[in-house]
Write a protein that holds these residues in place. Structure first.
Motif, PDB file in Angstrom:
ATOM      1  N   GLU A   1       0.815   7.940  -7.035  1.00 37.16           N
ATOM      2  CA  GLU A   1       0.032   6.956  -5.849  1.00 37.16           C
ATOM      3  C   GLU A   1      -1.044   8.001  -5.185  1.00 37.16           C
ATOM      4  O   GLU A   1      -1.954   7.369  -4.805  1.00 37.16           O
ATOM      5  CB  GLU A   1       1.129   6.613  -4.828  1.00 37.16           C
ATOM      6  N   MET A   2      -0.907   9.115  -4.986  1.00 36.26           N
ATOM      7  CA  MET A   2      -1.961  10.148  -4.488  1.00 36.26           C
ATOM      8  C   MET A   2      -3.169  10.302  -5.279  1.00 36.26           C
ATOM      9  O   MET A   2      -4.137  10.300  -4.852  1.00 36.26           O
ATOM     10  CB  MET A   2      -1.248  11.428  -4.062  1.00 36.26           C
TER      11      MET A   2
ATOM     12  N   ALA B   1      -4.590  16.521 -10.773  1.00 36.22           N
ATOM     13  CA  ALA B   1      -3.892  15.447 -11.241  1.00 36.22           C
ATOM     14  C   ALA B   1      -2.576  15.524 -11.620  1.00 36.22           C
ATOM     15  O   ALA B   1      -1.630  14.629 -11.217  1.00 36.22           O
ATOM     16  CB  ALA B   1      -4.655  14.517 -12.408  1.00 36.22           C
ATOM     17  N   ALA B   2      -2.307  16.601 -12.449  1.00 40.42           N
ATOM     18  CA  ALA B   2      -0.642  16.808 -12.627  1.00 40.42           C
ATOM     19  C   ALA B   2       0.241  17.331 -11.416  1.00 40.42           C
ATOM     20  O   ALA B   2       1.462  16.664 -11.434  1.00 40.42           O
ATOM     21  CB  ALA B   2      -0.598  17.930 -13.718  1.00 40.42           C
ATOM     22  N   GLU B   3      -0.374  17.917 -10.544  1.00 39.63           N
ATOM     23  CA  GLU B   3       0.380  18.278  -9.230  1.00 39.63           C
ATOM     24  C   GLU B   3       0.790  16.901  -8.360  1.00 39.63           C
ATOM     25  O   GLU B   3       1.804  17.062  -7.746  1.00 39.63           O
ATOM     26  CB  GLU B   3      -0.339  19.281  -8.473  1.00 39.63           C
ATOM     27  N   LEU B   4      -0.428  16.276  -8.124  1.00 38.25           N
ATOM     28  CA  LEU B   4      -0.302  15.146  -7.348  1.00 38.25           C
ATOM     29  C   LEU B   4       0.679  13.958  -7.865  1.00 38.25           C
ATOM     30  O   LEU B   4       0.816  13.777  -8.888  1.00 38.25           O
ATOM     31  CB  LEU B   4      -1.413  14.537  -6.850  1.00 38.25           C
ATOM     32  N   PRO B   5       1.446  13.190  -6.936  1.00 33.03           N
ATOM     33  CA  PRO B   5       2.200  12.118  -7.331  1.00 33.03           C
ATOM     34  C   PRO B   5       1.122  10.883  -7.981  1.00 33.03           C
ATOM     35  O   PRO B   5      -0.037  10.706  -7.432  1.00 33.03           O
ATOM     36  CB  PRO B   5       2.665  11.371  -6.005  1.00 33.03           C
TER      37      PRO B   5
ATOM     38  N   MET C   1       0.814  -1.171  -0.094  1.00 34.07           N
ATOM     39  CA  MET C   1       0.001  -0.065   0.005  1.00 34.07           C
ATOM     40  C   MET C   1       0.820   1.290  -0.161  1.00 34.07           C
ATOM     41  O   MET C   1       1.702   1.377   0.839  1.00 34.07           O
ATOM     42  CB  MET C   1      -0.954   0.020   1.230  1.00 34.07           C
ATOM     43  N   THR C   2       0.633   2.352  -0.944  1.00 40.77           N
ATOM     44  CA  THR C   2       1.496   3.483  -0.867  1.00 40.77           C
ATOM     45  C   THR C   2       0.137   4.384  -1.394  1.00 40.77           C
ATOM     46  O   THR C   2      -0.416   4.528  -2.340  1.00 40.77           O
ATOM     47  CB  THR C   2       2.212   3.300  -2.249  1.00 40.77           C
ATOM     48  N   PRO C   3       0.072   5.449  -0.236  1.00 36.02           N
ATOM     49  CA  PRO C   3       0.939   5.604   0.893  1.00 36.02           C
ATOM     50  C   PRO C   3       0.314   4.231   1.919  1.00 36.02           C
ATOM     51  O   PRO C   3      -0.697   3.881   1.704  1.00 36.02           O
ATOM     52  CB  PRO C   3       0.398   6.885   1.401  1.00 36.02           C
TER      53      PRO C   3
ATOM     54  N   THR D   1      -4.127   7.832  -7.575  1.00 31.57           N
ATOM     55  CA  THR D   1      -4.751   6.480  -7.283  1.00 31.57           C
ATOM     56  C   THR D   1      -5.650   6.449  -6.138  1.00 31.57           C
ATOM     57  O   THR D   1      -6.776   6.058  -5.917  1.00 31.57           O
ATOM     58  CB  THR D   1      -3.969   5.375  -7.182  1.00 31.57           C
ATOM     59  N   LEU D   2      -4.868   7.064  -4.820  1.00 35.27           N
ATOM     60  CA  LEU D   2      -5.911   7.148  -3.402  1.00 35.27           C
ATOM     61  C   LEU D   2      -6.842   7.863  -3.554  1.00 35.27           C
ATOM     62  O   LEU D   2      -7.964   7.700  -3.061  1.00 35.27           O
ATOM     63  CB  LEU D   2      -4.652   7.442  -2.405  1.00 35.27           C
ATOM     64  N   GLU D   3      -6.850   9.031  -4.262  1.00 38.53           N
ATOM     65  CA  GLU D   3      -7.807  10.000  -4.232  1.00 38.53           C
ATOM     66  C   GLU D   3      -9.125   9.595  -4.990  1.00 38.53           C
ATOM     67  O   GLU D   3     -10.317   9.441  -4.847  1.00 38.53           O
ATOM     68  CB  GLU D   3      -7.514  11.427  -5.121  1.00 38.53           C
ATOM     69  N   HIS D   4      -8.789   8.825  -6.177  1.00 39.65           N
ATOM     70  CA  HIS D   4      -9.703   8.065  -7.131  1.00 39.65           C
ATOM     71  C   HIS D   4     -10.351   6.914  -6.175  1.00 39.65           C
ATOM     72  O   HIS D   4     -11.787   6.901  -6.280  1.00 39.65           O
ATOM     73  CB  HIS D   4      -9.057   7.514  -8.241  1.00 39.65           C
ATOM     74  N   ARG D   5      -9.709   6.101  -5.477  1.00 40.44           N
ATOM     75  CA  ARG D   5     -10.281   5.047  -4.789  1.00 40.44           C
ATOM     76  C   ARG D   5     -11.154   5.715  -3.714  1.00 40.44           C
ATOM     77  O   ARG D   5     -12.212   4.981  -3.613  1.00 40.44           O
ATOM     78  CB  ARG D   5      -9.055   4.204  -4.057  1.00 40.44           C
TER      79      ARG D   5
END
Length: 1552
Positions: free
Chosen positions: A941-942, A935-939, A397-399, A944-948
Motif C-alpha cells: 500500500e505504501m 519497493a521491496a522494503e515498503l508494504p 483508503m490505505t493508508p 502504491t501511495l508513493e507511485h500515486r
C-alpha cells in the motif's frame, strides 16, 4: 486575511469522513458527474465512471450558509459544464464542476423549492425555470443569474409547488404547466421571441384539481397528454387536454409519496420518504371484451373505470438492507438515450451520505403476466446497481487520509478533534478533543511531518506536543485573547467545554491559571469585547452558553463581572454599545436584551422592527469606530496656508488650532525630508503567511483542517527579513532604493540657498513667542498645559531647523540614509518579529518565565512555510537533474502523499478536493518507477501511495483545471523569484543561517578572498537553481507535462493573469506578467487572434472629450484613505512606527468584538467552515466592484441590474488590460490586427481614458486598473502613439510622478507600497519606457510644454496664477531624471535635438546652482556633448543645433537668442576662458567661426553677437563622421587661441 491576497488552500481531512446529509441530488446529462447537496450547506461533486460503475468523491463545495434545496444543470462552455444550486435562505450559486469554482452568486428573497433547466427553441443556452415560496415562476439566465422574465397568475395566484416544461409537436413555442399549493393547475404558452423585459406573462388556462401541495408534476415523454401529479397522500394521472382525472393511487401505510416519473407510456415509478420506489402499470379499460392500452387519445381510455381495473404495482426498488432514515432521501430519475435503446437510471441520496443507483430494466407484458399469475403475489425486487458513500471511500483508503495529530502514535482510537485554533504569533495549533484534553503542537513542524519527506522524520523533538488536561468532557471552543487584542496577556489561552467550565491556561508552562464555572450549560462560544469599552470590560472575555446565558469574565480579576441569564431562547448573536455601556444579546426568537455591563442590570427588552434597527445601529457604530481614523488625514490635505489657520486660532483663542497650524508650518519649512511619509502598505506587515482553520460539515464531526498559504504575506516576511540585513548603502547598491539619485536630482531642482527658509523660520519663531504669551494668560484661567507642549514642540522643531541649516547637504543625505534604515527596521518589527523572551510582554511582568521554544522563531517559521509551499507546488519528476538541485541545493522536500488542494473563488466560496480522488485514472497510470530495493522494503500500500504521489506531483497536478494551474503557478513563480532576488537564498536552515551570518559579518569585517570567492560561487549555483525552476514552470511546463503522458494540460487563465498585471505585490505582479507573456507566445498568432475576437467586443468606445484640467489635477484628487491602506505621516521614524501600528490596530477587521469569535466554537462552526468574504480570485475586481456599485446604485432599478453593470465593467477592464498586453508585445506585427486599424485605436483610447480621467467613485486615482493602463501605455507606446495626445499623456504621468523623490523606490523593491507610491513608481517607469522607445517625441513634446510654461510664468502675475501647482513645476525632479537617462543611453537622438534638450534641462535646474558653479559641475552629463558650452563669468550657455543655429542662453536675463551660424549641424562649441569669444565648428561645412558678444554702453540695451572670423578646416574622414564618440573638439589654450582636436590626436590651432 486581506482582500487582495493570492492564497493557496490545502486540506488535511483526517481519518474520519465528513458527514454529508444529502438533501438533493443531480446526475449531469453527460453521465460523468453526480452532485449532492447537503442540509449542512455543502455540495459534493462525485466522478461517475459508467463503464466501470464507479463513484468517486471529487471535491466539496463550501459557500452556502443554509441547507441546499435544489440543483439544476446550468449549461456548458469552455470545455466544462456548470451547475446551479439554491439554498433555503435564498442563496443561488453557479459552480464550475470541473474544479468547483463559484462563477456567479446571488442572494435573493426568493426561496426556490424546484429548479428545472430547459433548452428553449432558438436559444443557444438553457434557461432555468424556478418555483418556490413566491406566487410566480421565475426564469433565470443560468450563467449570470439574471431574471429574464416571469410567469404570473391572474386567477387564484399562489405559490407554485411543482412545474413541468414541454414543447408540443408541430409548435414553435413552449408550454409550461404549474400546480399551486392550493391545487390549481396553470398553463402558460411561452416563446422567447415574444418576451418583454419586466413584464410578466400570464396564464392561458387555469383549473382546479384535487392535488394539494403537489410535490411533482411530470408529462409523459412518450405521450404528452398523460400527466402525473404526486402529493404526499396520493399520486394521480390526468389528461392534459382537459385535466380530467384518469386514476388515483393513495399512499401506502406509514409512507408518503415524494415524487415520480414515467418509465414508458403505461408504466410509472413513484418513490417514498422511507427510501423505497414502486413501479406501477397504468390501468387498461374493458371495451367489449378487448383490452385497450393506456393511451389518452383512445376513446376507450376515457370510459368509466371498471371495478378492480387499478394500476398494478409489480416492482419495488429498495436497498438490500433497509435502515431507518432520519430525513427523507432525495431522488432523481433520468432516461439516457442510447443507440440500442434507452437506459433508465434512478438515483437516491440519503441522510447517511449514501448514494444508490439503480439501472431499471424493462419488464415485458409477458413477464408482467407471469408475475400476476403467481400466488401469493410477489412483486419484483430491484437491488441497487451501485451503493457508495464518503465513509466507504474513506475506509477503502490505505493508508487513511492524514490529519494534523496523526503523529501521536501511542493512542489507539484517538479522541476526535472538536475545536481548533491557530496561534500565528507562536506558530502553534491548539486542538481541543472529545476527552477534554487540549493539544498544542508546532503547526509548521506537524504539517511538514505528514506531508513532506526529509531529515525531520529522524528528529526526536520534532513537532513535540504539549497536553493540557482540565476539562471533563468535550472541548467546545478555544480563544486566544492576545490574538484579538494586544491588551491581553501573551500567554493566556481560554477554553470552554461541555462540562460548563471555562479554563484559562498558561501556554508556556502548561499550568491552569483559573477555572470559571458560572453557567449552567455547556460553553458554545467565546468572544472578546471591543477596545472602546471601559478598562474593566476590556480585561474581560464573553462566553455564550447552552443555557441561553451570556457571561462577562474578567481575566485580570479572575471573577465574574456580568451574568445575563434571563433569555428564553438560544442566543443568536452578541453586540456591543460601548459608549452607552450596553451589551446587546439577540435571541433566536428575534428579541434583543439590553444589559448594562458595569451594573449587570437588564435595561430593556426589544422586539420586532425596533430590535432589528438597534442591532443595525450597533453594526454601524462599530464600523464608524473602526474607520473613523481616516478623516483627519484626509481633511488635512485640503488646508490652505497654515498662517491663515494660525491667525484664526489666535483670534478665537483656540489652542488646538494654534498648535496644529504652527506644527504644520514648521514641518513645511523643514521641507520634504522632514515631512516623511511612510510608503509601505502596512496591511500585510502583521499578516501571518499561514493560517489554519478548522472544518466541520456538521457540529458532531471531528475537525478537519484547511491550511491557507498567503503568498503575498510570505513574500513580505521573506523580504522584510532580507532587507533587515542590508544597510542603506547596500540597498542602494542592489538598486532596491534610489534615494541618492532622487536626492541629487531634487537638490538640483530646488534653491541652494537656505535664506528663504530662515526668514520663514523667524516668522514662526515670532508666532511661537506670541503663543507663549497667550499661554501665560490662559494658564491663569485654565490649568491645562496644551499650549506648553505646543511651545516645547515648536522649540524642538526650531532647533532641528537650525541644525539642518548648519549641516548642509551632507547632513541631509546622512539623515536620509538613517531614515531609510529606521523605516525598514520599523517595518520588520511590524511584520510580527518578536524577541525570544517574554520579559517585556506586558508591563514588565513575567520576567521569570521561560524562554520561548525554538519553534516560535518567526524567521525559522517563515522559512518552513516557504519550504512547504515550494515543495508542494514544484513539479517533481519532470526534470530529474532539477529535482536533484531542488533537494540538495535549494532545500525543497519531496511530498509524501497526494495533496488535497482547494480553490477560493467568487465571494470567498471554496472548493476543497477530496483525498479519495486522483486526477489521473487508474487505467492511465504509468508503470511504477521506484528503486527496486525501496519497493521491496515498503508494504504494497505504501508503494502504491508513493507511485500515486509521483504521478500527482509530476503531471496530475496540472491536469485538474486552468484556475488551479493559474494560482499555483503564480504562487510558485513569485516565491521562487523572491528567493532568487534575496541574494540567492535557500530553504535549508543551516545554509540560510550561514548566508545571513556572512552578510552580517561582511558589514564589520573583511573576509578572506578565498572565502568570499567560495561564497560567491555557492550563491551563483543557488541563483541558477532558482532560475531553472522558474524557467521550468514559466516556459517549459506544458511540453514537459505532455511528455510525461498527460493527455490534457490545463493552461493558465489569461483573464486572471491580466487582472493581476498590476498586483499590489511586486513579485506576484512580475510573475503574472511573465506567465501571461509566455502564454500569449505559446498560443501563437491563431490563438491570440481568437483571444482578440473573444475580448474585443468588451472594449469601451470613448468618444467623449476629457475635461481640460485632467492633466494637472489627477494626483491631488485622492479618495479617502481606506482602513487597509492607512495614510501615515510623521516627523521621525519612531512616530512613523507608532502611527502605523495604531493604524493597523484600528482596522475594523481586528476590533470585531462579537465578531472576534472563538475559531472553533460550536456556535460559529455549526455549518462548517465559513466562506472567507475577503478572499477572491479576482483580486482587485472586488474592491473596484464595491466602489462602482456605490456610484451606480441610485441609477439602477434592481440589485441585479447593478451587479450586471458591475460584471460588464469587470469584463471591460479585463479586455482593456488583455488587449493592451497583446498590443504592447505583438501589436507591431501586422498579422495581429494591431496595425493602423480600429482595434489599436480603440485600445489606445481606452488606455488613455484610464490614465487621463479625473478621479471619481467609479475610477479612483490610485487603483490597479489605472496603474495597468499607465504601465501598458509605456510598454506599447510605439503602437499607441498615432492615436494618443502625447502631451496630455506625458503631463498626466508627470503628475503621478510629482512626488517621486519621496515616494517611489525602484521597480526591484519587493515590499508592497501604498497606492500613491505604487502609482508614482509605475508612472516613472512608464515615462522611462516612453522616452526610450520614442526619444524625439518625448523631447519635442516636453520642449513645447516648457515653452508654454515659460510664457505662462511671465504672465502669471497678471493672470493671477499660481505656477507652483503646475505639473511642470512640481515634476522637475522626474523630468530631469528622464533627461539624464536619455543623455546616457540615447546620445544620437540627443545630438539631433540639443536646443530642445537644453530648454528642458534649464527649466528643471534651479538658476541659483549656476551662479557659483559651472554646468559641468551641476549637470555633468549634458556637458559630455561638444555642442554645449557654459561660461561661468558671463553666465551664458551656448548650444549648437542640427539646423546650424546657435542658441545663446543669457542666464542673468533669463533669455535665449538664436544665432544663424552655419548651414549644417553644429559639431562643437566652446567659450574662451574669459568669456569674450565663442568658437563654433561644423564638421559638414568644414568651417570654424569665432563669435563675440557686445552690449550697449554701460551694459544698457540689447546685446548683439556677431561673427568676427571664419576659417576653413581639414575635412574629416567618413568613418569619423559616423561615430559620435570620435567627433572633433575645440580646446582653448589661451583667451584668443583655440585648438581644433581630432579623435586621432591631430591638432590645428586657430586665433580669434
Amino acid at each position: 486575511m486581506g482582500s487582495l491576497n493570492l492564497v493557496v488552500p490545502l486540506v488535511m481531512w483526517g481519518r474520519e469522513a465528513p458527514t454529508h446529509d444529502i438533501s438533493c441530488i443531480l446526475l449531469t446529462p453527460d453521465v460523468r458527474s453526480v452532485l449532492t447537496g447537503s442540509r449542512d450547506g455543502q455540495i459534493c461533486v462525485w466522478d461517475f465512471d459508467p463503464p466501470n460503475l464507479k463513484l468517486t468523491p471529487r471535491c466539496l463545495l463550501v459557500g452556502h450558509t443554509a441547507s441546499v434545496t435544489c440543483l439544476a444543470q446550468g449549461g456548458k462552455g469552455n470545455g466544462t459544464s456548470f451547475v446551479v444550486s439554491s439554498s433555503e435562505n435564498g442563496e443561488m450559486c453557479v459552480w464550475d464542476i470541473r474544479d468547483g469554482t463559484c462563477v456567479e452568486m446571488l442572494r435573493s428573497a426568493n426561496v426556490h423549492s424546484s429548479m428545472r433547466a430547459y433548452q428553449m427553441l432558438d436559444v443557444s443556452d438553457v434557461r432555468l425555470f424556478c418555483c418556490g415560496n413566491y406566487p410566480e415562476i421565475l426564469i433565470y439566465d443560468p450563467q449570470t443569474l439574471d431574471i429574464l422574465f416571469s410567469l404570473a397568475a391572474r386567477i387564484q395566484p399562489d405559490w407554485i409547488s411543482a412545474l413541468h416544461i414541454l414543447r408540443p409537436p408541430r409548435r414553435n413555442d413552449e408550454v409550461v404547466l404549474g400546480v399551486t399549493t392550493g391545487g390549481w393547475v396553470k398553463v402558460w404558452t411561452v416563446s422567447e421571441r415574444e418576451v418583454r423585459p419586466k413584464e410578466p406573462i400570464f396564464e392561458h388556462e387555469s383549473k382546479m384539481i384535487h392535488s394539494l401541495n403537489a410535490l411533482g408534476l411530470v408529462c409523459c415523454t412518450y405521450n404528452q397528454r398523460t400527466v402525473l401529479t404526486v402529493s404526499q397522500d396520493d399520486w394521480q394521472i390526468y389528461d392534459a387536454g382537459d385535466f380530467s382525472q384518469l386514476c388515483r393511487v393513495g399512499a401506502r401505510t406509514g409512507e408518503r409519496w415524494m415524487g415520480g416519473d414515467f418509465l414508458t407510456a403505461d408504466r410509472v415509478i413513484v418513490w417514498t420518504d422511507l427510501g423505497r420506489a414502486y413501479i406501477y402499470k397504468l390501468p387498461t379499460k374493458c371495451l367489449r371484451g378487448k383490452a385497450v392500452s393506456c393511451i389518452v387519445e383512445s376513446r376507450a381510455f376515457h370510459n368509466k373505470q371498471v371495478e378492480g381495473d387499478n394500476p398494478i404495482m409489480y416492482g419495488i426498488v429498495r436497498p438490500q438492507s433497509e435502515e431507518q432514515l432520519v430525513n427523507a432521501p432525495s431522488w432523481q430519475f433520468m432516461t439516457i438515450p442510447l443507440e440500442s435503446g434507452a437506459e433508465k437510471l434512478l438515483l437516491r441520496g440519503d441522510c447517511e451520505g449514501q448514494i444508490m443507483l439503480w439501472r431499471l430494466a424493462d419488464v415485458s407484458d409477458n413477464q408482467l403476466h407471469q408475475i400476476n399469475q403467481v400466488r401469493p403475489f410477489q412483486p419484483l425486487l430491484f437491488p441497487p446497481t451501485i451503493s457508495h458513500s464518503m465513509v466507504k471511500a474513506w475506509n477503502a483508503m490505505t493508508p487513511p487520509p492524514i490529519g494534523v495529530l496523526d503523529q501521536l502514535e501511542g493512542e489507539r482510537g484517538p479522541p476526535r478533534i472538536t475545536a481548533s485554533l491557530f496561534l500565528p504569533l507562536q506558530g502553534r495549533l491548539a486542538c481541543g478533543r472529545e476527552d477534554g484534553s487540549i493539544i498544542l503542537v508546532p503547526a509548521t513542524e506537524a504539517i511538514m511531518l505528514h506531508l513532506l519527506h526529509g531529515k525531520h522524520h529522524h528528529y526526536h523533538n520534532w513537532a513535540q506536543p504539549m497536553v493540557l488536561r482540565g476539562h471533563q468532557g468535550r472541548v467546545n471552543c478555544l480563544l486566544y485573547p492576545h490574538g484579538e487584542s494586544s491588551r491581553y496577556d501573551l500567554a493566556h489561552l481560554v477554553s470552554g467545554g461541555i462540562d460548563f467550565s471555562i479554563n484559562v491556561w498558561d501556554m508556556y508552562t502548561g499550568n491552569l491559571v483559573h477555572r470559571f464555572v458560572v453557567q449552567a450549560g455547556q460553553v458554545l462560544q467565546l468572544l472578546v469585547p471591543p477596545p472602546t469599552c471601559t478598562l474593566r470590560i476590556q480585561n474581560c472575555i464573553c462566553s455564550v452558553s447552552e443555557d441561553h446565558s451570556v457571561a462577562l469574565l474578567s481575566l485580570k480579576e479572575c471573577k465574574l463581572v456580568l451574568l445575563a441569564s434571563k433569555h428564553l431562547y438560544p442566543v443568536a448573536s452578541v453586540k456591543w454599545r460601548p459608549d452607552h455601556d450596553f451589551l446587546l444579546v439577540a435571541t433566536q426568537d428575534g428579541s434583543v436584551y439590553v444589559w448594562q455591563m458595569e451594573t449587570g442590570h437588564l435595561d430593556r427588552v426589544l422586539q420586532g422592527v425596533t430590535a432589528e434597527e438597534v442591532l443595525g445601529a450597533c453594526d454601524e457604530h462599530m464600523a464608524g469606530h473602526g474607520g473613523g481614523g481616516g478623516g483627519g488625514a484626509g481633511s488635512e490635505t485640503g488646508l490652505a496656508n497654515p498662517a491663515v489657520h494660525l491667525f484664526r486660532g489666535l483670534r478665537h483663542r483656540n489652542l488646538a488650532a494654534i498648535r496644529h497650524a504652527a506644527q504644520r508650518g514648521i514641518q513645511q519649512v523643514l521641507g520634504e525630508q522632514n515631512n516623511h511619509q511612510d510608503i509601505h502598505d502596512s496591511s500585510k506587515m502583521r499578516t501571518c503567511p499561514l493560517m489554519i482553520q478548522g472544518l466541520r460539515t456538521n457540529k458532531q464531526d471531528a475537525n478537519s483542517h484547511v491550511l491557507f498559504f498567503d503568498i503575498e504575506a510570505l513574500i513580505v516576511q521573506l523580504l522584510s527579513d532580507e532587507y533587515t540585513l542590508m544597510s542603506p548603502g547596500t540597498l542602494e547598491a542592489n538598486e532596491l532604493i534610489m534615494s541618492s539619485q532622487y536626492q541629487r536630482m531634487n537638490d538640483l531642482t530646488h534653491p541652494a540657498s537656505p535664506e528663504a527658509a530662515k526668514k520663514i523660520a523667524e516668522f514662526f519663531g515670532k508666532v511661537k513667542d506670541k503663543a507663549g504669551e497667550m499661554e501665560k494668560k490662559m494658564k491663569e484661567k485654565d490649568k491645562h498645559d496644551l499650549l506648553g507642549r505646543a511651545k516645547d514642540k515648536a522649540v524642538h522643531m526650531e532647533k532641528r531647523l537650525k541644525e539642518r541649516d548648519q549641516q548642509g547637504l551632507l547632513s541631509r543625505v546622512k539623515e536620509s540614509a538613517e531614515s531609510v534604515q529606521n523605516m525598514i527596521q520599523n517595518k520588520v518589527e511590524q511584520s510580527g518579529f518578536r524577541p525570544t523572551s517574554l520579559s517585556g510582554a506586558k508591563d514588565g511582568e513575567g520576567g521569570g518565565r521561560v524562554q520561548l521554544p525554538r519553534h516560535l522563531d518567526v524567521t525559522a517559521q517563515t522559512l518552513q512555510i516557504g519550504q512547504m509551499v515550494m515543495s508542494l507546488l514544484h513539479s517533481w519528476g519532470l526534470d530529474p537533474s532539477l529535482d536533484n538541485i531542488c533537494e540538495h541545493t535549494l532545500g525543497l522536500l519531496k511530498p509524501r502523499v497526494p495533496v488535497s488542494y482547494g480553490l477560493i473563488s467568487k465571494s470567498g466560496y471554496m472548493s476543497l478536493f477530496m483525498p479519495t480522488w486522483h486526477p489521473v485514472k487508474d487505467s492511465d497510470m504509468p508503470p511504477i518507477n521506484l528503486p527496486p530495493d525501496l519497493a521491496a522494503e515498503l508494504p504494497p500500500e505504501m508503494v502504491t501511495l508513493e507511485h500515486r504521489t509521483q504521478v500527482f506531483t509530476g503531471r496530475g497536478h496540472w491536469e485538474v483545471s486552468p484556475a488551479l494551474t493559474t494560482h499555483h503557478l503564480l504562487a510558485l513563480v513569485s516565491v521562487a523569484n523572491t528567493l532568487q532576488d534575496m541574494n540567492a537564498a535557500t530553504l535549508i536552515p543551516e545554509q540560510e543561517r550561514r548566508r545571513k551570518n556572512h552578510i552580517q559579518s561582511s558589514k564589520t569585517s573583511t573576509s578572506s578572498g578565498q572565502q568570499e570567492d567560495e561564497f560567491v560561487r555557492q550563491q551563483s549555483v543557488i541563483k541558477q537553481g532558482w532560475s531553472t525552476l522558474t524557467a521550468l514552470h514559466t516556459v517549459l511546463l506544458p511540453d514537459c507535462v505532455v511528455a510525461a503522458g498527460a493527455p490534457h494540460y490545463q493552461p493558465p487563465m489569461v483573464e486572471i493573469l491580466a487582472r493581476r498585471w498590476q498586483d499590489r505585490c511586486q513579485e506576484v505582479r512580475e510573475a503574472a506578467q511573465a506567465l501571461l507573456k509566455t502564454e500569449l507566445n505559446r498560443m501563437g498568432p491563431e490563438g491570440r487572434q481568437k483571444l482578440i475576437e473573444a475580448w474585443s467586443p468588451h472594449l469601451p468606445s470613448h468618444t467623449e472629450p476629457l475635461p481640460a484640467n485632467t492633466t494637472t489635477q489627477i494626483h491631488h484628487h485622492e479618495p479617502p484613505p481606506r482602513p487597509d491602506h492607512p495614510k501615515v505621516s510623521a516627523t521621525s521614524a519612531n512616530s512613523t512606527a507608532n502611527a502605523t501600528t495604531n493604524g493597523t490596530a484600528g482596522n475594523p477587521g481586528t476590533s470585531g468584538g462579537a465578531g472576534g469569535g472563538s475559531g472553533g466554537g460550536a456556535g460559529g462552526m455549526e455549518r462548517g467552515i465559513e466562506a472567507h468574504p475577503h478572499l477572491d480570485e479576482d483580486h482587485y475586481d472586488e474592491e473596484m466592484d464595491d466602489m462602482y456599485r456605490t456610484s451606480v446604485v441610485a441609477a439602477c432599478d434592481t440589485r441585479r441590474e447593478m451587479v450586471a453593470q458591475s460584471e460588464s465593467r469587470r469584463k471591460q477592464d479585463t479586455a482593456i488590460i488583455l488587449l493592451g498586453v497583446i498590443g504592447a508585445y505583438h501589436g507591431q506585427d501586422s498579422a495581429e490586427g494591431f496595425g493602423l486599424g480600429n482595434l489599436a485605436m480603440m485600445t489606445s483610447k481606452a488606455l488613455a481614458y484610464r490614465v487621463l480621467a479625473p478621479p471619481s467613485p467609479k475610477l479612483p486615482a490610485h487603483i490597479p486598473l489605472r496603474r495597468a493602463a499607465i504601465d501598458l501605455i509605456g510598454r506599447g507606446f510605439p503602437v499607441w502613439e498615432p492615436y494618443l495626445d502625447v502631451a496630455k499623456i506625458l503631463l498626466a504621468l508627470l503628475d503621478y510622478c510629482a512626488d517621486t523623490d519621496r515616494l517611489a523606490p525602484s521597480m526591484k523593491y519587493g515590499l508592497p507600497l501604498i497606492p500613491e507610491a505604487d502609482s508614482c513608481r509605475t508612472a516613472s517607469n512608464a515615462l522611462t519606457l516612453i522616452a526610450e522607445a520614442r526619444p524625439p517625441a518625448f523631447i519635442t513634446t516636453m520642449a513645447r510644454e516648457v515653452a508654454r510654461f515659460n510664457a505662462l510664468q511671465q504672465n502669471a502675475q497678471s493672470l493671477q496664477l499660481n505656477i507652483h501647482t503646475n505639473v511642470l513645476y512640481r515634476a522637475k525632479t522626474e523630468i530631469l531624471r528622464v533627461m539624464e537617462y536619455l543623455i546616457v543611453h540615447k546620445r544620437s537622438h540627443i545630438m539631433d535635438l540639443m536646443v530642445e534638450v537644453m530648454d528642458i534641462v534649464l527649466h528643471c535646474l534651479d538658476p541659483g546652482h549656476l551662479k557659483s558653479r559651472g554646468l559641468s559641475e551641476v549637470f555633468p552629463s549634458i556637458c559630455s556633448f561638444p555642442q554645449v558650452s557654459h561660461c561661468p563669468h558671463t553666465r551664458r550657455i551656448a548650444t549648437g543645433a542640427k539646423s546650424g543655429t546657435i542658441a545663446m542662453y543669457e542666464l542673468r536675463l533669463n533669455k535665449c537668442q538664436m544665432i544663424p551660424a552655419h548651414g549644417a549641424p553644429v559639431t562643437a562649441l566652446s567659450f574662451s576662458p574669459d568669456g569674450k569669444y565663442l568658437a563654433s565648428y561644423s564638421m559638414a561645412e568644414n568651417k570654424l567661426s569665432f563669435w563675440q558678444t557686445s552690449s550697449g554702453m554701460f551694459g544698457l540695451g540689447a546685446s548683439q553677437t556677431k561673427c568676427t572670423k571664419t576659417f576653413s578646416t581639414v575635412p574629416v574622414p567618413d568613418i569619423v563622421r559616423l561615430n559620435p564618440q570620435r567627433l572633433p573638439k575645440l580646446v582653448w589654450v589661451s583667451n584668443k587661441s583655440v585648438i581644433h582636436m581630432m579623435a586621432d590626436g591631430t591638432e590645428h590651432r586657430f586665433n580669434a
